[in-house]
Design an enzyme around this catalytic site. Sequence first.
Site, PDB file in Angstrom:
ATOM      1  N   CYS A  95     -58.051  19.392  34.599  1.00  0.00           N
ATOM      2  CA  CYS A  95     -57.842  20.513  35.521  1.00  0.00           C
ATOM      3  C   CYS A  95     -58.228  21.853  34.915  1.00  0.00           C
ATOM      4  O   CYS A  95     -58.489  22.812  35.645  1.00  0.00           O
ATOM      5  CB  CYS A  95     -56.389  20.568  35.977  1.00  0.00           C
ATOM      6  SG  CYS A  95     -55.876  19.131  36.931  1.00  0.00           S
ATOM      7  N   GLN A 157     -49.665  11.773  37.405  1.00  0.00           N
ATOM      8  CA  GLN A 157     -49.245  13.134  37.706  1.00  0.00           C
ATOM      9  C   GLN A 157     -47.976  13.154  38.559  1.00  0.00           C
ATOM     10  O   GLN A 157     -47.094  13.991  38.358  1.00  0.00           O
ATOM     11  CB  GLN A 157     -50.357  13.881  38.434  1.00  0.00           C
ATOM     12  CG  GLN A 157     -51.586  14.136  37.593  1.00  0.00           C
ATOM     13  CD  GLN A 157     -52.576  15.020  38.312  1.00  0.00           C
ATOM     14  OE1 GLN A 157     -52.286  16.160  38.666  1.00  0.00           O
ATOM     15  NE2 GLN A 157     -53.760  14.480  38.564  1.00  0.00           N
ATOM     16  N   ARG A 212     -51.091  27.576  55.103  1.00  0.00           N
ATOM     17  CA  ARG A 212     -50.558  27.146  56.400  1.00  0.00           C
ATOM     18  C   ARG A 212     -49.590  28.197  56.949  1.00  0.00           C
ATOM     19  O   ARG A 212     -48.509  28.409  56.401  1.00  0.00           O
ATOM     20  CB  ARG A 212     -49.850  25.798  56.254  1.00  0.00           C
ATOM     21  CG  ARG A 212     -50.808  24.652  55.969  1.00  0.00           C
ATOM     22  CD  ARG A 212     -50.060  23.336  55.772  1.00  0.00           C
ATOM     23  NE  ARG A 212     -50.939  22.194  55.845  1.00  0.00           N
ATOM     24  CZ  ARG A 212     -51.660  21.705  54.841  1.00  0.00           C
ATOM     25  NH1 ARG A 212     -51.596  22.315  53.651  1.00  0.00           N
ATOM     26  NH2 ARG A 212     -52.426  20.660  55.002  1.00  0.00           N
ATOM     27  N   SER A 238     -50.457  20.485  44.600  1.00  0.00           N
ATOM     28  CA  SER A 238     -51.681  21.214  44.913  1.00  0.00           C
ATOM     29  C   SER A 238     -52.484  20.448  45.954  1.00  0.00           C
ATOM     30  O   SER A 238     -52.477  19.221  45.989  1.00  0.00           O
ATOM     31  CB  SER A 238     -52.508  21.415  43.652  1.00  0.00           C
ATOM     32  OG  SER A 238     -52.775  20.175  43.023  1.00  0.00           O
ATOM     33  N   HIS A 339     -56.774  23.047  45.040  1.00  0.00           N
ATOM     34  CA  HIS A 339     -57.096  22.867  43.620  1.00  0.00           C
ATOM     35  C   HIS A 339     -58.339  21.991  43.483  1.00  0.00           C
ATOM     36  O   HIS A 339     -58.245  20.795  43.206  1.00  0.00           O
ATOM     37  CB  HIS A 339     -55.891  22.228  42.933  1.00  0.00           C
ATOM     38  CG  HIS A 339     -56.073  21.912  41.477  1.00  0.00           C
ATOM     39  ND1 HIS A 339     -56.985  22.542  40.668  1.00  0.00           N
ATOM     40  CD2 HIS A 339     -55.428  20.995  40.685  1.00  0.00           C
ATOM     41  CE1 HIS A 339     -56.906  22.035  39.437  1.00  0.00           C
ATOM     42  NE2 HIS A 339     -55.975  21.104  39.435  1.00  0.00           N
ATOM     43  N   CYS A 369     -51.858  23.444  33.478  1.00  0.00           N
ATOM     44  CA  CYS A 369     -51.639  22.118  32.893  1.00  0.00           C
ATOM     45  C   CYS A 369     -52.882  21.271  33.119  1.00  0.00           C
ATOM     46  O   CYS A 369     -53.634  21.475  34.073  1.00  0.00           O
ATOM     47  CB  CYS A 369     -50.407  21.459  33.499  1.00  0.00           C
ATOM     48  SG  CYS A 369     -50.460  21.272  35.301  1.00  0.00           S
ATOM     49  N   GLY A 371     -54.774  17.123  32.341  1.00  0.00           N
ATOM     50  CA  GLY A 371     -54.597  15.727  32.006  1.00  0.00           C
ATOM     51  C   GLY A 371     -54.568  15.500  30.509  1.00  0.00           C
ATOM     52  O   GLY A 371     -55.236  16.193  29.744  1.00  0.00           O
TER      53      GLY A 371
END
Length: 383
Positions: A95, A157, A212, A238, A339, A369, A371
């Site tokens: 990420c 995750q 939204r 995300s 994301h 953060c 992986g």
Amino acid sequence: MFYSGGRAEAYIVGAVRTPTGRRGGGLSAAHPADLGGHVIAALLDRVGADPAAVDDVVFGCVDTIGPQSGDIARTCWLAAGLPEHVPGVTVDRQCGSAQQAVHFAAQAVMSGTADLVVAGGVQNMSQVPIASAMAPSGPYAGSAGWEARYGDQEVSQFRSADLIAAKWGIDREELEAYALGSHQRAVRALDEGRFAAETVPYGQCTVDEGPRRDTSAEKLASLAPLRPGGVTTAALSSQIADGASAVLVASEAALREHGLRPRARVHHLSARGDDPVLMLTAPIPATARALRKTGLRLDDIDLIEINEAFASVVLAWQRELGADLGRVNVNGGAIALGHPLGSTGTRLLTTLLHELERTGGRYGLQTMCEGGGQANVTVIERL
């Protein structure tokens, strides 16, 4: 205006991004190379930089298969019709890939081995679903060394987000309140035109599609957890999304030679690791270390962007470090804005720079953060 700090400096000259498209939305049909090439061309045009003077293109991307394979950084540059002599390299720090691309670009400039580098990232998650490049059994199965150290427990995750919520005692109501706030901040930013200067429309996609307006506490509370017995729902995560972003990093020599205006200075860059099973906690030690290295306190930081991979990640980080949430993700985060994995690092940096300029802040900190239990930290100083 140049900084005289007794060391070679890396400056940010420009930063742009596409709007972030929802999965299946306005960017879903775009080839990743065209998305990346679009922001690169817009970036160079906006700052008035000569493409032929660029030394390298460093782009983040995750799941580099299919249309994202074959060194997408190089393909983006060529798809934009830019000079063939400029090379490109693709980075995967999960990420944090685009944030790491900025770090590599800045390090090249600060070392004197490059003067002008495009850094950024691209991801079309509609075309290349998350984890497409992983084996069905995951990246760790079959590794004797991994299993000797961590066993054969689930590493995901979603489990990590739940483990973090449990470890820090964060209940679902608090997580949902944070997620609702992310949407509300993003909608306000859209309505106030805060993203207008940083985004370059792509086709019919002219604004971020994720926020939204109609979400509510009641709607969030009605969703089922992603794991049995867990607290994390899709709304606390995300959003899967598509997008591209890019920044131009320059040396002082390049600023003078090409008449470029620096907008920020890279004050600090670093990366740190943590427990790979908890996976998403590394922003905590990484931020603490960055503050120690710079001598800054969180109170000295005007604005913070921490990637909202999950609401629990941000709230655990805040509890450990005592950050003022009023300075964190002030225009919403990935829960609302999405994301697109390989692009988010420079999407966050682009938003951070523009918001510092809008508000007159001096220091901005970015972390996320990644992986494998990792995190990057970048501190910039607005000029």
